[in-house]
Enzyme design. Structure first.
Site, short mmCIF file in Angstrom:
data_model
loop_
_atom_site.label_atom_id
_atom_site.label_comp_id
_atom_site.label_asym_id
_atom_site.label_seq_id
_atom_site.Cartn_x
_atom_site.Cartn_y
_atom_site.Cartn_z
N SER A 105 0.83 -1.20 0.00
CA SER A 105 0.00 0.00 0.00
C SER A 105 0.88 1.27 0.00
O SER A 105 1.70 1.44 -0.90
CB SER A 105 -0.95 -0.05 1.20
OG SER A 105 -1.98 0.91 1.08
N ASP A 107 -6.23 -3.92 -1.35
CA ASP A 107 -5.06 -3.49 -0.57
C ASP A 107 -4.29 -4.69 -0.01
O ASP A 107 -4.86 -5.61 0.57
CB ASP A 107 -5.55 -2.60 0.58
CG ASP A 107 -4.43 -1.90 1.31
OD1 ASP A 107 -3.62 -2.59 1.95
OD2 ASP A 107 -4.39 -0.66 1.26
#
Length: 317
Positions: free
Chosen positions: A71, A192
């Protein structure tokens, strides 16, 4: 005022951060055959990581042969691979603070809470990274971006490719619910990477790292107690969300165990805030972001002045 101790593995500590060595080389020369770097996500809290890596770049410290980011950590590690000092700081301060990126009202009306399409299009058009330079700097090293498959929540570690890296980072940053629908790569939808592997230290080890530097955005003391599911979650129509949270908790717990008790002949060096950063996942004030960046800068310099001098490369036999 700095304080240094050895009995607990803490090499350097301050009011704001700590650098802790665990495993094979705690307390002495840190020998390694392949040095790895892992960067945790955390949204705007990644400004701390940006400060650490900007310190590394300022002193031309780029010894890592395996790098894995998640991320915001993937964005930071990519800028580091490109030698783009100040890039991640600028991206967070300039772009993630705009309404076009983070808009709760848009989310309430059924849109994205975070508009990754706008964000990555703006970065690519206004301040593109030199990925050819990254390829040159890697020179046989490897960079991976962790993303979570939407279908089975398995972690995948997408390898560096100059054409695909921006899309891989976008996939790794697609927080479920906040960015609706996930990101598709080669027919696979991703969310994510923090869902399935928020701290990919085991992935770095599996890819050859026997000394792993981990840059955190949560304090070393952060544990599952801060992330427990509400008791009634399982009884709501949120089975998918429950599965994601459970997967996150399990992988996070396994990573914490790895950091605290690495396998034989493996050393982990954890760089982490000592208490929660002033910045938040989203919606941080500029003052908080600038503060945490300065803390990261100072932490990076402390690492270079101390622990980095103990690193010693051992050629493979």
């Amino acid at each position: 005022m700095m304080a240094a101790t050895e009995h607990d593995g803490t090499e350097a500590a301050s009011e704001h951060y700590s650098i802790t060595v665990t495993g094979a080389a705690a307390g002495g020369t840190i020998g390694y055959r392949r040095l790895a770097l892992v960067c945790e996500g955390g949204g705007q809290r990644g400004i701390f990581t940006a400060g650490v890596l900007d310190s590394f770049m300022h002193h031309n410290f780029f010894p890592f042969r395996t790098m894995v980011g998640v991320s915001a950590g993937a964005q930071n590690i990519s800028a580091y691979a490109c030698g783009a000092r100040g890039y991640a700081r600028h991206a967070i301060l300039r772009y993630t603070t705009q309404r076009a990126f983070f808009d709760p009202l848009r989310f309430a009306r059924g849109g994205h809470l975070i508009d990754l399409d706008w964000y990555f299009d703006a970065l690519h058009s206004e301040v593109p990274l030199d990925l050819q330079l990254a390829q040159h700097r890697l020179d046989g090293g490897s960079l991976y971006v962790c993303a979570s498959r939407c279908d089975n929540l398995a972690a995948e570690y997408l390898p560096f490719h100059t054409e695909r890296l921006p899309h891989a980072i976008k996939a790794s940053s697609a927080i479920p619910l906040f960015y609706r629908g996930g990101v598709s790569i080669d027919g696979v939808d991703y969310w994510d990477g923090g869902v399935s592997d928020a701290l990919p230290v085991e992935a770095a080890h599996a890819r050859g790292g026997d000394c792993i530097v981990v840059v955190r955005t949560l304090p070393h003391s952060a544990d599952q107690a801060q992330l427990k599911l509400p008791r009634n979650l399982r009884h709501q129509r949120l089975q998918q969300t429950a599965a994601m949270v459970e997967t996150h908790l399990q992988s996070y717990s396994a990573a914490r165990s790895f950091i605290n008790n690495p396998p034989e002949a493996v050393t982990v060096i954890e760089i982490a805030p000592t208490k929660p950063l002033r910045s938040r996942l989203l919606g941080s004030k500029l003052e908080a972001l600038r503060h945490d960046y300065r803390i990261g800068l100072h932490c990076g310099r402390t690492f270079l002045d101390g622990v980095a001098g103990r690193l010693h490369h051992r050629p493979a036999h």
